[in-house]
Design an enzyme around this catalytic site. Structure first.
Site, PDB file in Angstrom:
ATOM      1  N   HIS A   1      29.659 -37.016   5.963  1.00  0.00           N
ATOM      2  CA  HIS A   1      28.250 -36.510   6.090  1.00  0.00           C
ATOM      3  C   HIS A   1      28.011 -35.330   5.095  1.00  0.00           C
ATOM      4  O   HIS A   1      26.863 -34.786   5.420  1.00  0.00           O
ATOM      5  CB  HIS A   1      27.892 -36.342   7.502  1.00  0.00           C
ATOM      6  CG  HIS A   1      27.950 -37.515   8.578  1.00  0.00           C
ATOM      7  ND1 HIS A   1      26.767 -38.070   8.734  1.00  0.00           N
ATOM      8  CD2 HIS A   1      28.793 -38.063   9.001  1.00  0.00           C
ATOM      9  CE1 HIS A   1      27.287 -39.084   9.412  1.00  0.00           C
ATOM     10  NE2 HIS A   1      28.654 -39.127   9.652  1.00  0.00           N
TER      11      HIS A   1
ATOM     12  N   LYS B   1      14.323 -28.191  10.606  1.00  0.00           N
ATOM     13  CA  LYS B   1      15.805 -28.445  10.325  1.00  0.00           C
ATOM     14  C   LYS B   1      16.424 -27.450  10.701  1.00  0.00           C
ATOM     15  O   LYS B   1      16.118 -26.090  10.712  1.00  0.00           O
ATOM     16  CB  LYS B   1      15.781 -29.340   9.071  1.00  0.00           C
ATOM     17  CG  LYS B   1      15.251 -28.215   7.893  1.00  0.00           C
ATOM     18  CD  LYS B   1      15.538 -28.909   6.364  1.00  0.00           C
ATOM     19  CE  LYS B   1      14.588 -30.053   6.281  1.00  0.00           C
ATOM     20  NZ  LYS B   1      14.935 -31.373   5.736  1.00  0.00           N
ATOM     21  N   ARG B   2      17.911 -27.650  10.494  1.00  0.00           N
ATOM     22  CA  ARG B   2      18.557 -26.550  10.807  1.00  0.00           C
ATOM     23  C   ARG B   2      18.333 -25.347   9.653  1.00  0.00           C
ATOM     24  O   ARG B   2      18.160 -25.771   8.563  1.00  0.00           O
ATOM     25  CB  ARG B   2      20.270 -27.026  10.769  1.00  0.00           C
ATOM     26  CG  ARG B   2      20.652 -27.412  11.806  1.00  0.00           C
ATOM     27  CD  ARG B   2      20.429 -26.245  13.102  1.00  0.00           C
ATOM     28  NE  ARG B   2      21.690 -25.258  12.949  1.00  0.00           N
ATOM     29  CZ  ARG B   2      22.761 -25.358  13.658  1.00  0.00           C
ATOM     30  NH1 ARG B   2      22.974 -26.344  14.676  1.00  0.00           N
ATOM     31  NH2 ARG B   2      23.611 -24.433  13.813  1.00  0.00           N
TER      32      ARG B   2
ATOM     33  N   LYS C   1      19.257 -25.849   2.309  1.00  0.00           N
ATOM     34  CA  LYS C   1      18.107 -26.721   2.793  1.00  0.00           C
ATOM     35  C   LYS C   1      16.689 -25.775   2.153  1.00  0.00           C
ATOM     36  O   LYS C   1      15.841 -26.555   2.274  1.00  0.00           O
ATOM     37  CB  LYS C   1      17.923 -26.880   4.273  1.00  0.00           C
ATOM     38  CG  LYS C   1      19.057 -27.887   4.851  1.00  0.00           C
ATOM     39  CD  LYS C   1      18.684 -27.861   6.239  1.00  0.00           C
ATOM     40  CE  LYS C   1      19.848 -28.658   6.961  1.00  0.00           C
ATOM     41  NZ  LYS C   1      19.698 -30.186   6.582  1.00  0.00           N
TER      42      LYS C   1
ATOM     43  N   THR D   1      17.489 -37.142   7.722  1.00  0.00           N
ATOM     44  CA  THR D   1      16.879 -38.036   8.539  1.00  0.00           C
ATOM     45  C   THR D   1      15.547 -37.981   9.075  1.00  0.00           C
ATOM     46  O   THR D   1      14.624 -38.383   9.403  1.00  0.00           O
ATOM     47  CB  THR D   1      17.649 -38.586   9.671  1.00  0.00           C
ATOM     48  OG1 THR D   1      18.100 -37.184  10.308  1.00  0.00           O
ATOM     49  CG2 THR D   1      18.918 -39.473   9.322  1.00  0.00           C
TER      50      THR D   1
ATOM     51  N   LYS E   1      11.719 -39.721   9.733  1.00  0.00           N
ATOM     52  CA  LYS E   1      10.912 -39.589  10.648  1.00  0.00           C
ATOM     53  C   LYS E   1       9.512 -39.284  10.372  1.00  0.00           C
ATOM     54  O   LYS E   1       8.344 -39.812  10.605  1.00  0.00           O
ATOM     55  CB  LYS E   1      11.626 -38.711  11.699  1.00  0.00           C
ATOM     56  CG  LYS E   1      12.720 -38.911  12.191  1.00  0.00           C
ATOM     57  CD  LYS E   1      13.619 -37.861  13.051  1.00  0.00           C
ATOM     58  CE  LYS E   1      14.855 -38.374  13.233  1.00  0.00           C
ATOM     59  NZ  LYS E   1      15.876 -37.152  13.762  1.00  0.00           N
TER      60      LYS E   1
HETATM   61  C1  26Q Z   1      33.090 -28.781  11.922  1.00  0.00           C
HETATM   62  C2  26Q Z   1      34.407 -28.261  12.164  1.00  0.00           C
HETATM   63  C3  26Q Z   1      34.171 -27.049  13.379  1.00  0.00           C
HETATM   64  C4  26Q Z   1      32.926 -26.912  13.732  1.00  0.00           C
HETATM   65  C5  26Q Z   1      31.958 -27.650  13.290  1.00  0.00           C
HETATM   66  C6  26Q Z   1      32.119 -28.597  12.403  1.00  0.00           C
HETATM   67  C7  26Q Z   1      30.741 -29.314  12.168  1.00  0.00           C
HETATM   68  C8  26Q Z   1      29.618 -29.819  13.369  1.00  0.00           C
HETATM   69  C9  26Q Z   1      28.527 -30.344  12.595  1.00  0.00           C
HETATM   70  C10 26Q Z   1      30.534 -29.644  10.768  1.00  0.00           C
HETATM   71  C11 26Q Z   1      29.346 -30.547  10.425  1.00  0.00           C
HETATM   72  C12 26Q Z   1      28.398 -30.953  11.426  1.00  0.00           C
HETATM   73  C13 26Q Z   1      27.280 -31.727  11.245  1.00  0.00           C
HETATM   74  C14 26Q Z   1      26.789 -32.162  10.049  1.00  0.00           C
HETATM   75  C15 26Q Z   1      25.910 -32.716   9.910  1.00  0.00           C
HETATM   76  O1  26Q Z   1      24.615 -32.932  10.561  1.00  0.00           O
HETATM   77  N1  26Q Z   1      25.476 -33.435   8.527  1.00  0.00           N
HETATM   78  C16 26Q Z   1      24.317 -34.129   8.361  1.00  0.00           C
HETATM   79  O2  26Q Z   1      24.561 -35.498   8.637  1.00  0.00           O
HETATM   80  C17 26Q Z   1      23.193 -36.290   8.689  1.00  0.00           C
HETATM   81  C18 26Q Z   1      23.588 -37.569   9.107  1.00  0.00           C
HETATM   82  O3  26Q Z   1      24.303 -38.110   8.235  1.00  0.00           O
HETATM   83  C19 26Q Z   1      22.592 -36.259   7.229  1.00  0.00           C
HETATM   84  O4  26Q Z   1      21.327 -36.750   7.364  1.00  0.00           O
HETATM   85  C20 26Q Z   1      22.514 -34.703   6.720  1.00  0.00           C
HETATM   86  O5  26Q Z   1      22.084 -34.907   5.388  1.00  0.00           O
HETATM   87  C21 26Q Z   1      23.766 -34.167   6.824  1.00  0.00           C
HETATM   88  O6  26Q Z   1      23.694 -32.761   6.612  1.00  0.00           O
END
Ligand code: 26Q
Length: 821
Positions: free
Chosen positions: A366, A557-558, A563, A665, A669
């Protein structure tokens, strides 16, 4: 262990108003112990949820019987995050029980909507990745497919956000404090998770390895959330694990005599599932996170194998009956854990265990951001999971033999591909482990999948080209249209019938109405209704006044530099300065809406939030602006808020630096709900452009290739944009001339410095002029109401591809080999 029988219930599944009424009374009176007449909305919400849950449980038994009879292959979606939001409204809708509920609630003097609003969001995720997992579960159940979620029952979900003098403040979201009516404890399926200990090298087991000894045990207790498909026929589950200390462990340490230490250790065990890590990008390397990941993996694999053995004589056919999808690398220890269990516990030889592991596992990537790639220090793994580390070494040894056979004598290639990174601190590259241990590796949008192959791991692609594939994300139309946008849903149903809910490609039929004046009017009216609804919610919750007659220009979004919320607010500053300094009167009244959380430790992202709020403060109170431009930062963005914001948007901001957003995503929406997109050629925007056509989307900015070229040639010199463009200079100078930092001089200097002193990794200034220009065009077109509405209708009509049903059908066909049953 047998459970105590609960008191007899009048009826199990409410099908008439009388049944439902009796059940509500029962849950309020005898389960919650309150007089129904004095019940709060929250109490009623719980009681209604419990009543509805009975239906789900009945249907779940029927579903399970169906799967067993068909001897179905099952898919398990392992994810550290499931961002579910609220469930009452969606479950009522799936079961077709809304009317019944409305009728019964009249007696309590409340509306169904009041009660739905009383439900807390289950915020067990950060953003896109977690929400995608929740959409997938909805699609799996709606397609009658045996697909189940495995995750963690965090006691605290994602933090709540408050805005204090423009700054983000965090407070804990103790969602499990409140009753959780959707969670069903399954204590009979509790499992033990081993941690720590060491390998006894003086002994050898049959498999040639020394045994893992002296480990400690943590207990995983599963809680199921039923997941009902649209129409109610299929009910799957999401199984979430809570950590508890084990009895033996308790007895051992308590007998040791050090009572305080014993209690401390017990608290430590239960700490494992306390809190969701609130970062979606920067990777911390914390021991507790590693243990969380292993805790999920260990519980899930144990549960999957146990279920298989209930129906099969051995694990020989495991891969024929089981698919395990790894949602990013977070659960990638599954590869080592499956090997460990198959070999150490079930006596399989390496070759057979490895074949089974690879055939079961598949990995979804991702992210392309280097700082988000998971790498765990070898020393930490040695301490926490010594047996897994040993297996990873062996996996790597065998893998590097393959590399050697493919590229003889190429040591450089071995280094690049190795599961171990020999930096100052030796680390395991979790993405490499996931790729080597899986039969499928996919990205989440066409562009992203291509970049995974060409940039992220090109040598793996050269070695295993057949393993790599794309699965463009999607979102569930049940939540993101039907539930969140009733006005538009009614219009669709009246115009093209209701089949689109389970086959979104049918929205194509709306194209023929794009020029129909009556349809245009109704479509525009639905948008206006949604804007009024949002204005009311925002006024009630944060006191901010929105003008529904203005254009709602939305970025939610975050908050992250890639972004580029900063690009957006710089453009807003430009529009403001045009009014107050150049005397330009805007032709379009505009409300620029922002919402989103910054990771608590992400200083720059938090400063961007402060900047947005400071600009809002100045712009919104400037009499010269006269309400023609407004800025609103809506606090505490979450799923239930997104459901109100998205249907109200006219314009959707999807403006990440090309090559950084894997898919997005939210972009899907918005467009489904009749917003036009202003965006870069990034992530799924590229495919949205393909679907809606270039006349119905506003694309600007550098392409991925151009960004890459500039990076390679080091040719992004931000000072040059500042010096050569008076507009850009004026915008940036306003950051440091104390126009926006009233009372806190110099607070935005770090943003100014970042943009100009080589720290702008996301090339804001390279895209700023084209972004300003395209907004000019947007304003002109927004004024032509019929033109705008026509484009909005075509956007909606052409979004069929972005249903998560389509995505799931592709995963099922290409990766999982599962079928509807
Ligand atoms: C990893 C290690 C330790 C702590 C936290 C994490 C961690 C947690 C969440 C790393 C990444 C995430 C989340 C990533 C994320 O939300 N990515 C998004 O995924 C979506 C679904 O595929 C995409 O549409 C987005 O582009 C992408 O940013």
């Amino acid at each position: 262990m047998s459970k105590p029988l609960s008191a007899p219930v009048p009826v199990s599944t409410p099908v008439t108003a009388k049944d439902l009424d009796a059940l509500l009374h029962f849950y309020l009176n005898y389960v919650a112990g309150i007089r129904p007449a004095q019940a709060s909305k929250h109490d009623i919400c719980n009681a209604l949820s419990l009543a509805i849950r009975n239906h789900l449980i009945d249907n779940q038994f029927v579903t399970e019987d169906r799967y067993q009879k068909a001897d179905s292959k099952r898919m398990y979606y392992l994810s550290m995050e499931f961002l579910i939001g609220r469930l009452l409204a969606s479950n009522l809708h799936s079961l077709g029980l809304e009317k019944l509920a409305q009728e019964v609630l009249q007696k309590y003097g409340v509306t169904l909507q009041d009660i739905e609003e009383a439900e807390p969001d289950a915020a067990l995720g950060n953003g896109g990745l977690g929400r995608l997992a929740a959409c997938f579960l909805d699609s799996l159940a709606s397609l009658d497919m045996p697909g189940f979620g495995y995750g963690i029952n965090y006691e605290y979900g994602l933090f709540k956000q408050h805005i204090d003098h423009g700054y983000q403040r965090e407070s804990p979201d103790h969602w499990l404090h409140e009753d959780a009516p959707w969670l069903i404890e399954r204590s009979e399926a509790t499992c033990n998770v081993p941690l720590y200990g060491h390998i006894d090298h003086n002994r050898k087991c049959n498999n040639g390895f020394g045994p893992w000894v002296d480990w400690q045990t943590i207990v995983g207790v599963p809680f199921d959330i039923p997941v009902v498909g649209y129409g109610g026929r299929t009910v799957n589950y999401l199984r979430l694990y809570s950590a508890r200390s084990s009895n033996e462990f308790d007895i051992q340490i308590f007998n040791g005599g050090d009572y305080i230490k014993a209690v401390e250790e017990k608290i430590y065990s239960e700490k494992i599932t306390k809190v969701l890590y609130p970062s979606d990008s920067c990777w911390g390397g914390k021991e507790l996170r590693l243990i969380q990941e292993y805790f999920l993996v260990s519980c899930a694999i144990r549960d999957i194998l146990n279920r298989h053995l209930e129906q099969n004589n051995s694990l020989d056919n495991l891969a024929d009956k089981t698919a395990i999808q790894l949602n990013d690398t977070h659960p990638s220890l599954s590869v080592a854990e499956l090997m460990r269990v198959l070999m150490d516990e079930y006596g399989y030889e390496w070759k057979d265990a490895w074949e089974t592991t690879q055939a079961c596992c598949a990995y979804t990537n991702h992210t392309l951001l280097p700082e988000a790639l998971e790498k765990w220090p070898v020393a930490l793994l040695q301490h926490v999971l010594p047996r897994h580390l040993e297996l990873i070494y062996e996996i790597n040894r065998r893998f590097l033999m393959e590399v050697e056979a493919f590229w003889p004598g190429d040591e450089n290639r071995q280094q690049i591909l190795s599961l171990f990174e020999e930096s100052h601190e030796k680390q395991v590259r979790m993405a490499h482990l996931a790729i080597v241990g899986s039969h499928s590796v996919n990205g989440v949008a066409a562009l992203h999948s291509k970049l995974v192959q060409t940039r992220l791991v090109p040598d793996f692609f050269a070695l295993y080209p057949e393993r790599f594939n794309n699965k463009t994300n999607g979102v569930t139309p049940r939540r993101w249209i039907v539930q969140s946008n009733p006005s538009l849903t009614h219009l669709f149903n009246d115009t093209i019938g209701t089949d689109w809910v389970l086959d979104l490609s049918q929205l194509k039929k709306l194209e023929q109405y794009a020029d129909d004046a009556a349809f245009q009017r109704a479509f525009a009216q639905a948008k206006l209704d949604n804007k009024e609804r949002l204005a009311q919610v925002v006024r009630e919750q944060s006191g901010i006044m929105l003008n529904p007659a203005s254009m709602f220009d939305v970025q939610v979004k975050r908050i992250h530099e890639y972004k580029r919320q900063l690009l957006n607010i710089l453009r807003v500053i430009h529009e403001y300065l045009r009014i107050v300094e150049d005397g330009k009167t805007p032709e379009v009244a505009k409300t620029c809406i922002f919402a989103g959380k910054a990771a608590p430790g992400y200083v720059m992202a938090k400063l961007i939030i402060k900047l947005i709020n400071s600009v809002a403060e100045v712009v919104n109170h400037d009499p010269v602006v006269g309400g023609m431009l407004k800025v609103a930062f809506i606090p505490d963005y979450k799923v239930s808020l997104a459901e109100k914001i998205i249907p109200a948007a006219n314009l959707s901001e999807q403006i990440s630096t090309a090559g950084t957003e894997a898919s997005g995503t939210g972009n899907m929406k918005f467009s489904m709900n009749g917003a036009l997109t202003v965006g870069t050629l990034d992530g799924a925007n590229v495919e949205i452009l393909e679907e809606v056509g270039k006349d119905n989307i506003y694309i600007f900015g550098l392409s991925t290739e151009e960004v890459e070229q500039m990076r390679l040639q080091n040719s992004y010199i931000s000072k040059e944009y500042y010096q050569s463009s008076p507009a850009i200079k004026r915008i940036l100078d306003s950051l440091v001339d104390n126009r926006f930092c009233r009372g806190e001089p110099g607070i935005f200097n770090p943003i100014f410095d970042m943009l100009l002193d080589g720290g702008d990794y996301f090339y804001h200034l390279a895209d700023l002029e084209s972004y300003i220009a395209i907004h000019q065009q947007i304003d002109e077109e927004f004024m032509q109401e019929d033109l705008w509405t026509r484009k909005a209708i075509l956007n909606t009509a052409r979004m069929g591809k972005f249903s998560s049903d389509r995505t799931i059908l592709e995963y099922a066909r290409d990766i999982w080999g599962i079928q509807s049953a």
